[in-house]
Design a protein around this motif. Structure first.
Motif, PDB file in Angstrom:
ATOM      1  N   ILE A 124       0.821  -1.222   0.000  1.00  0.00           N
ATOM      2  CA  ILE A 124       0.000   0.000   0.000  1.00  0.00           C
ATOM      3  C   ILE A 124       0.848   1.262   0.000  1.00  0.00           C
ATOM      4  CG2 ILE A 124      -1.745   1.320   1.261  1.00  0.00           C
ATOM      5  CD1 ILE A 124      -2.887  -1.376   2.202  1.00  0.00           C
ATOM      6  N   VAL A 125       1.806   1.349   0.918  1.00  0.00           N
ATOM      7  CA  VAL A 125       2.619   2.569   1.018  1.00  0.00           C
ATOM      8  C   VAL A 125       4.044   2.226   0.633  1.00  0.00           C
ATOM      9  CG1 VAL A 125       3.457   4.370   2.580  1.00  0.00           C
ATOM     10  CG2 VAL A 125       1.139   3.467   2.868  1.00  0.00           C
ATOM     11  N   PRO A 126       4.591   2.912  -0.347  1.00  0.00           N
ATOM     12  CA  PRO A 126       4.050   4.060  -1.081  1.00  0.00           C
ATOM     13  C   PRO A 126       3.398   3.679  -2.408  1.00  0.00           C
ATOM     14  CG  PRO A 126       6.381   3.903  -1.564  1.00  0.00           C
ATOM     15  CD  PRO A 126       6.040   2.748  -0.636  1.00  0.00           C
ATOM     16  N   THR A 127       3.668   2.463  -2.921  1.00  0.00           N
ATOM     17  CA  THR A 127       3.277   2.130  -4.293  1.00  0.00           C
ATOM     18  C   THR A 127       1.770   2.169  -4.510  1.00  0.00           C
ATOM     19  OG1 THR A 127       5.245   0.736  -4.468  1.00  0.00           O
ATOM     20  CG2 THR A 127       3.543   0.437  -6.147  1.00  0.00           C
ATOM     21  N   GLY A 128       1.013   1.450  -3.687  1.00  0.00           N
ATOM     22  CA  GLY A 128      -0.440   1.408  -3.846  1.00  0.00           C
ATOM     23  C   GLY A 128      -1.073   2.778  -3.723  1.00  0.00           C
ATOM     24  N   LEU A 129      -0.591   3.555  -2.778  1.00  0.00           N
ATOM     25  CA  LEU A 129      -1.087   4.921  -2.592  1.00  0.00           C
ATOM     26  C   LEU A 129      -0.825   5.758  -3.843  1.00  0.00           C
ATOM     27  CD1 LEU A 129      -2.248   7.148  -0.730  1.00  0.00           C
ATOM     28  CD2 LEU A 129       0.071   7.484   0.135  1.00  0.00           C
ATOM     29  N   ALA A 130       0.366   5.665  -4.385  1.00  0.00           N
ATOM     30  CA  ALA A 130       0.712   6.424  -5.593  1.00  0.00           C
ATOM     31  C   ALA A 130      -0.141   5.982  -6.777  1.00  0.00           C
ATOM     32  CB  ALA A 130       2.195   6.267  -5.914  1.00  0.00           C
ATOM     33  N   LEU A 131      -0.330   4.674  -6.928  1.00  0.00           N
ATOM     34  CA  LEU A 131      -1.149   4.171  -8.031  1.00  0.00           C
ATOM     35  C   LEU A 131      -2.598   4.636  -7.885  1.00  0.00           C
ATOM     36  CD1 LEU A 131       0.236   0.536  -8.396  1.00  0.00           C
ATOM     37  CD2 LEU A 131       0.704   2.520  -9.869  1.00  0.00           C
ATOM     38  N   SER A 132      -3.120   4.604  -6.666  1.00  0.00           N
ATOM     39  CA  SER A 132      -4.490   5.077  -6.430  1.00  0.00           C
ATOM     40  C   SER A 132      -4.634   6.549  -6.788  1.00  0.00           C
ATOM     41  CB  SER A 132      -4.890   4.860  -4.967  1.00  0.00           C
ATOM     42  OG  SER A 132      -4.949   3.493  -4.668  1.00  0.00           O
ATOM     43  N   PHE A 133      -3.635   7.342  -6.434  1.00  0.00           N
ATOM     44  CA  PHE A 133      -3.668   8.772  -6.756  1.00  0.00           C
ATOM     45  C   PHE A 133      -3.613   8.993  -8.268  1.00  0.00           C
ATOM     46  CE2 PHE A 133      -1.349  12.832  -7.429  1.00  0.00           C
ATOM     47  CZ  PHE A 133      -2.349  13.683  -6.982  1.00  0.00           C
ATOM     48  N   ILE A 134      -2.759   8.248  -8.944  1.00  0.00           N
ATOM     49  CA  ILE A 134      -2.658   8.369 -10.407  1.00  0.00           C
ATOM     50  C   ILE A 134      -3.992   8.026 -11.055  1.00  0.00           C
ATOM     51  CG2 ILE A 134      -1.610   7.317 -12.461  1.00  0.00           C
ATOM     52  CD1 ILE A 134       1.001   7.093 -10.718  1.00  0.00           C
ATOM     53  N   VAL A 135      -4.658   6.994 -10.565  1.00  0.00           N
ATOM     54  CA  VAL A 135      -5.957   6.610 -11.131  1.00  0.00           C
ATOM     55  C   VAL A 135      -6.997   7.701 -10.892  1.00  0.00           C
ATOM     56  CG1 VAL A 135      -7.879   4.976 -10.893  1.00  0.00           C
ATOM     57  CG2 VAL A 135      -5.538   4.147 -11.165  1.00  0.00           C
ATOM     58  N   VAL A 136      -6.988   8.318  -9.733  1.00  0.00           N
ATOM     59  CA  VAL A 136      -7.922   9.429  -9.489  1.00  0.00           C
ATOM     60  C   VAL A 136      -7.692  10.545 -10.512  1.00  0.00           C
ATOM     61  CG1 VAL A 136      -8.549  11.279  -7.873  1.00  0.00           C
ATOM     62  CG2 VAL A 136      -8.329   8.925  -7.055  1.00  0.00           C
ATOM     63  N   LEU A 137      -6.442  10.852 -10.804  1.00  0.00           N
ATOM     64  CA  LEU A 137      -6.142  11.881 -11.816  1.00  0.00           C
ATOM     65  C   LEU A 137      -6.630  11.448 -13.201  1.00  0.00           C
ATOM     66  CD1 LEU A 137      -2.546  12.993 -10.759  1.00  0.00           C
ATOM     67  CD2 LEU A 137      -4.730  14.149 -10.291  1.00  0.00           C
ATOM     68  N   ILE A 138      -6.415  10.188 -13.542  1.00  0.00           N
ATOM     69  CA  ILE A 138      -6.886   9.679 -14.836  1.00  0.00           C
ATOM     70  C   ILE A 138      -8.411   9.766 -14.903  1.00  0.00           C
ATOM     71  CG2 ILE A 138      -7.099   7.621 -16.292  1.00  0.00           C
ATOM     72  CD1 ILE A 138      -4.286   6.806 -15.269  1.00  0.00           C
ATOM     73  N   LEU A 139      -9.088   9.422 -13.822  1.00  0.00           N
ATOM     74  CA  LEU A 139     -10.552   9.479 -13.794  1.00  0.00           C
ATOM     75  C   LEU A 139     -11.076  10.899 -13.952  1.00  0.00           C
ATOM     76  CD1 LEU A 139     -11.394   6.853 -11.035  1.00  0.00           C
ATOM     77  CD2 LEU A 139     -11.617   6.602 -13.524  1.00  0.00           C
ATOM     78  N   LEU A 140     -10.344  11.875 -13.439  1.00  0.00           N
ATOM     79  CA  LEU A 140     -10.740  13.272 -13.673  1.00  0.00           C
ATOM     80  C   LEU A 140     -10.712  13.585 -15.164  1.00  0.00           C
ATOM     81  CD1 LEU A 140      -8.910  15.044 -10.722  1.00  0.00           C
ATOM     82  CD2 LEU A 140     -11.387  14.837 -11.038  1.00  0.00           C
ATOM     83  N   PHE A 141      -9.677  13.117 -15.838  1.00  0.00           N
ATOM     84  CA  PHE A 141      -9.556  13.331 -17.285  1.00  0.00           C
ATOM     85  C   PHE A 141     -10.640  12.577 -18.056  1.00  0.00           C
ATOM     86  CE2 PHE A 141      -7.981  11.718 -21.360  1.00  0.00           C
ATOM     87  CZ  PHE A 141      -7.805  12.913 -22.046  1.00  0.00           C
ATOM     88  N   THR A 142     -10.797  11.286 -17.765  1.00  0.00           N
ATOM     89  CA  THR A 142     -11.762  10.494 -18.532  1.00  0.00           C
ATOM     90  C   THR A 142     -13.200  10.913 -18.229  1.00  0.00           C
ATOM     91  OG1 THR A 142     -11.773   8.678 -16.913  1.00  0.00           O
ATOM     92  CG2 THR A 142     -10.207   8.518 -18.759  1.00  0.00           C
ATOM     93  N   GLY A 143     -13.451  11.334 -17.007  1.00  0.00           N
ATOM     94  CA  GLY A 143     -14.777  11.859 -16.674  1.00  0.00           C
ATOM     95  C   GLY A 143     -15.073  13.129 -17.454  1.00  0.00           C
ATOM     96  N   TRP A 144     -14.071  13.984 -17.567  1.00  0.00           N
ATOM     97  CA  TRP A 144     -14.212  15.216 -18.363  1.00  0.00           C
ATOM     98  C   TRP A 144     -14.556  14.854 -19.807  1.00  0.00           C
ATOM     99  CZ3 TRP A 144     -13.660  20.410 -17.038  1.00  0.00           C
ATOM    100  CH2 TRP A 144     -13.608  21.303 -18.095  1.00  0.00           C
TER     101      TRP A 144
END
Length: 152
Positions: A112-132
């Protein structure tokens, strides 16, 4: 010319937009649970994030099936660059979360820390883009929008 149509629908209602909130919420809450685990070290948050990832992946698969049917079912949708950016970004997000889930399943809380946390954050950013991009298709291109008045 009529609006681009959603070919995966029930009673005229597009299925894809009905399903996408579930994986989005699960993946965003995975990031929140990862933050909570990072700050508290409590196993509850690690377990919650694993379950959220699993449920999110299942729901993403269902949403993807409806999305692919829509993408392939109408020439107007297929010709939209926003549709391909939306789909491509979501494929990347799901692949990242699939790895994220497997890593946690295989290695436990150490993933989870740090890799999973970083991957989760990256996915949230991607979802902002794809949602847009998804909303661009609905609001600008009127994909799946009926302009007909329905009297009930």
């Amino acid at each position: 010319m009529s609006n681009p149509r959603s070919t995966a629908q029930v009673a005229g209602h597009p299925i894809h937009p009905m399903l996408i909130p579930f994986p989005v919420v699960c993946f965003v809450l995975t990031f929140v649970a990862d933050l909570a685990f990072w700050k508290t070290g409590t196993d509850f948050w690690a377990s919650a994030s694993l379950w959220l990832l699993g449920i999110g992946l299942i729901m993403a698969g269902l949403a993807a099936v409806a999305g692919v049917i829509d993408l392939l079912g109408d020439d107007q949708v297929r010709n939209l660059s926003d549709a391909w950016q939306h789909a491509g970004g979501n494929v990347i997000a799901v692949l990242i979360e699939l790895y994220n889930w497997y890593s946690r399943f295989e290695h436990g809380t150490s993933a989870i820390v740090p890799t999973g946390l970083a991957l989760s954050f990256i996915v949230v950013l991607i979802l902002l883009f794809t949602g847009w991009k998804g909303w661009e298709m609905v609001y600008r291109e009127h994909v799946g929008v009926s302009d007909e008045a329905h009297i009930h």
